[in-house]
Design an enzyme around this catalytic site. Structure first.
Site, PDB file in Angstrom:
ATOM      1  N   CYS A 131      -4.014   3.566  -3.130  1.00  0.00           N
ATOM      2  CA  CYS A 131      -5.143   3.875  -3.887  1.00  0.00           C
ATOM      3  C   CYS A 131      -5.936   2.541  -4.479  1.00  0.00           C
ATOM      4  O   CYS A 131      -5.144   1.753  -5.376  1.00  0.00           O
ATOM      5  CB  CYS A 131      -4.757   4.578  -5.243  1.00  0.00           C
ATOM      6  SG  CYS A 131      -6.187   4.719  -6.519  1.00  0.00           S
ATOM      7  N   CYS A 134      -6.745   2.346  -8.181  1.00  0.00           N
ATOM      8  CA  CYS A 134      -5.645   2.143  -9.172  1.00  0.00           C
ATOM      9  C   CYS A 134      -5.150   0.959  -9.245  1.00  0.00           C
ATOM     10  O   CYS A 134      -4.877   0.444 -10.109  1.00  0.00           O
ATOM     11  CB  CYS A 134      -4.551   3.150  -8.861  1.00  0.00           C
ATOM     12  SG  CYS A 134      -5.116   4.835  -8.045  1.00  0.00           S
ATOM     13  N   ASP A 135      -4.763   0.225  -7.892  1.00  0.00           N
ATOM     14  CA  ASP A 135      -4.275  -1.074  -7.967  1.00  0.00           C
ATOM     15  C   ASP A 135      -4.686  -1.946  -7.573  1.00  0.00           C
ATOM     16  O   ASP A 135      -4.282  -3.251  -7.593  1.00  0.00           O
ATOM     17  CB  ASP A 135      -2.916  -0.782  -7.045  1.00  0.00           C
ATOM     18  CG  ASP A 135      -2.156   0.512  -7.297  1.00  0.00           C
ATOM     19  OD1 ASP A 135      -1.952   0.852  -8.673  1.00  0.00           O
ATOM     20  OD2 ASP A 135      -1.481   1.198  -6.567  1.00  0.00           O
TER      21      ASP A 135
END
Ligand code: NAP
Length: 309
Positions: A131, A134-135
Site C-alpha cells: 500500500c 499507507c507507507d
C-alpha cells in the site's frame, strides 16, 4: 436474533447496510480487520460518480458508513471466525461470541496478492509493502529508488503516487504493455520519474540478512538474464485474492475462491447473499461493488418478507 448480518464494510457492505437499514431491518454490520475495506488505502478516487473533483478513499468510506448509520445500521468492529449454516437461523462466531442471523450478506472483499518470492514475507513492513498510500511517505523511502511490481491500475496508481517521495520509481511488469486503463497507463508513461522495466519478474527481495530492503533480483523473461536492482522499497500491486476462506465448503466458489452466486446475489445457501469483490473478479470497481451491495440488500429484504409472511 438479527434479521440481517452484513460481513464487510467496503463499498458493497456499506451500500447493503444503507439499503437494509432504510428497509427498517436494523442490520448488524461487522467490519473485519479492515474497516472501510481496501478503498481506505487509496488516495483519490476519480471514478466514483458524483465527485467531479475526485474524493479521498477514506473520506468516501467514512461518508458511506455515516449514511448507513443515519438510518439505523449498527457498525461493529469485529471479525467473523466461522459460520454454521447447518440449521436456521444461521450461527456466526463473532470474536468468540455466537450471533444468530436470519440472513447474511457476505461482502468480505479481497486482499492483496503476494508475489511468493524469497525475502518478500520476511521483509514485509521492513521495506516490502502492499500500500503506497499507507507507507509511501515513510522516511525510509524518501529520495530513494523504489520498485513497484504489477501492470494494472493499482500498480500505475501506486507508481505515480510514489514519485512524490522516491528518487526514481521502477515499475516492473511481466509483460511489455500495461493491463491498466489507457488514461492511467498514459499518465504513468508520461511521468519522467517512472522507469518501466518490461517483460520482467522479481525473483527475490534482498536482503533478509540485513533485515531491510536493499534491492530486488529481476529476471528478464525474454533474455532469461537476472540482475539486481537497488532500491529501498518494494510496493507489490499484483492483484487480489478474495477473502472467502471462512466460507470454504459452505458457499460455492470458483477455483480461485470467488463466491459464485446462484440467482441474483443469492448463493447456494438460501438466505445467504453475496456482494462485491469477494464474488467479482471481472469488474472490481467501487461503483460495481456498491451496486452489488444494493442488489444483495434488496434480495435479502425480499427473502425476509417471504419468510415472515
Ligand atoms: P489487476 O488489474 O488484476 O492487475 C494485476 C497486475 O499484476 C497485472 O498486470 C498482472 O499481470 C500482474 N500480476 C499478477 N500476478 C503477478 C505475479 N505473481 N507476478 C507479477 N505480476 C503479477 O489488479 P489491480 O491493478 O489491483 O486492479 C484491480 C481492479 O481495481 C481493476 O479492475 C482495476 O481497474 C481497479 N482499479 C481501479 C483504479 C482506478 O480506476 N483508479 C485503481 C486501482 C484499481 P498480467 O497483466 O500479466 O496479468
Amino acid at each position: 436474533m438479527e434479521k440481517v448480518v452484513i460481513i464487510g464494510t467496503g463499498c458493497a457492505g456499506l451500500t447493503a447496510a444503507l439499503y437494509t437499514a432504510r428497509a427498517n431491518l436494523s442490520p448488524l454490520v461487522l467490519t473485519g480487520i479492515m474497516p472501510g475495506g481496501l478503498l481506505t488505502t487509496t488516495s483519490i478516487v476519480e471514478n466514483f460518480p458524483g465527485f467531479p473533483e475526485g474524493v479521498d478513499g477514506y473520506e468516501l468510506m467514512t461518508r458511506m458508513q455515516k449514511q448507513a448509520e443515519r438510518f439505523g445500521a449498527r457498525v461493529k468492529f469485529a471479525t467473523v471466525e466461522s459460520v454454521d449454516v447447518s440449521k436456521r437461523p444461521f450461527t456466526l462466531s463473532v470474536d468468540g461470541e455466537p450471533v444468530q442471523a436470519q440472513t447474511i450478506i457476505v461482502a468480505t472483499g479481497a486482499g492483496h496478492r503476494h508475489l511468493g518470492v524469497p525475502g518478500e514475507d520476511m521483509l514485509e513492513k521492513k521495506g516490502v509493502t502492499y500500500c503506497a498510500t499507507c507507507d509511501g511517505a515513510l522516511p525510509m523511502f524518501r529520495n530513494q529508488p523504489l520498485v513497484v511490481v504489477g501492470g494494472g491500475d493499482s500498480a500505475c496508481e501506486e507508481a505515480t503516487y510514489l514519485t512524490r517521495f522516491g528518487s526514481t520509481v521502477y515499475l516492473i511488469h511481466r509483460r511489455d504493455s500495461f493491463r491498466a486503463s489507457k488514461i492511467m497507463a498514459d499518465r504513468t508513461l508520461a511521468n519522467p520519474k517512472i522507469k518501466p522495466v518490461w517483460a520482467s519478474v522479481v525473483t527475490e527481495v534482498l536482503d533478509p540478512k540485513l533485515d531491510e530492503v536493499t534491492g530486488v533480483k529481476v529476471k528478464n523473461l525474454k533474455t532469461g538474464v537476472e540482475s539486481v536492482l537497488d532500491c529501498a522499497g518494494v510496493f507489490v500491486a499484483v492483484g487480489h485474492v478474495p477473502n472467502t476462506q471462512i466460507f470454504k465448503g459452505v458457499l460455492d466458489t470458483d477455483a480461485n475462491g470467488y463466491v459464485i452466486p446462484k440467482h441474483g446475489s443469492q448463493t447456494n445457501v438460501e438466505g445467504i447473499f453475496v456482494a462485491g469483490d469477494c464474488s467479482d473478479h471481472v469488474y472490481r470497481q467501487a461503483i460495481t461493488a456498491a451496486g452489488m451491495g444494493c442488489a444483495a440488500a434488496i434480495d435479502a429484504e425480499r427473502y425476509l418478507s417471504a419468510l415472515n409472511q
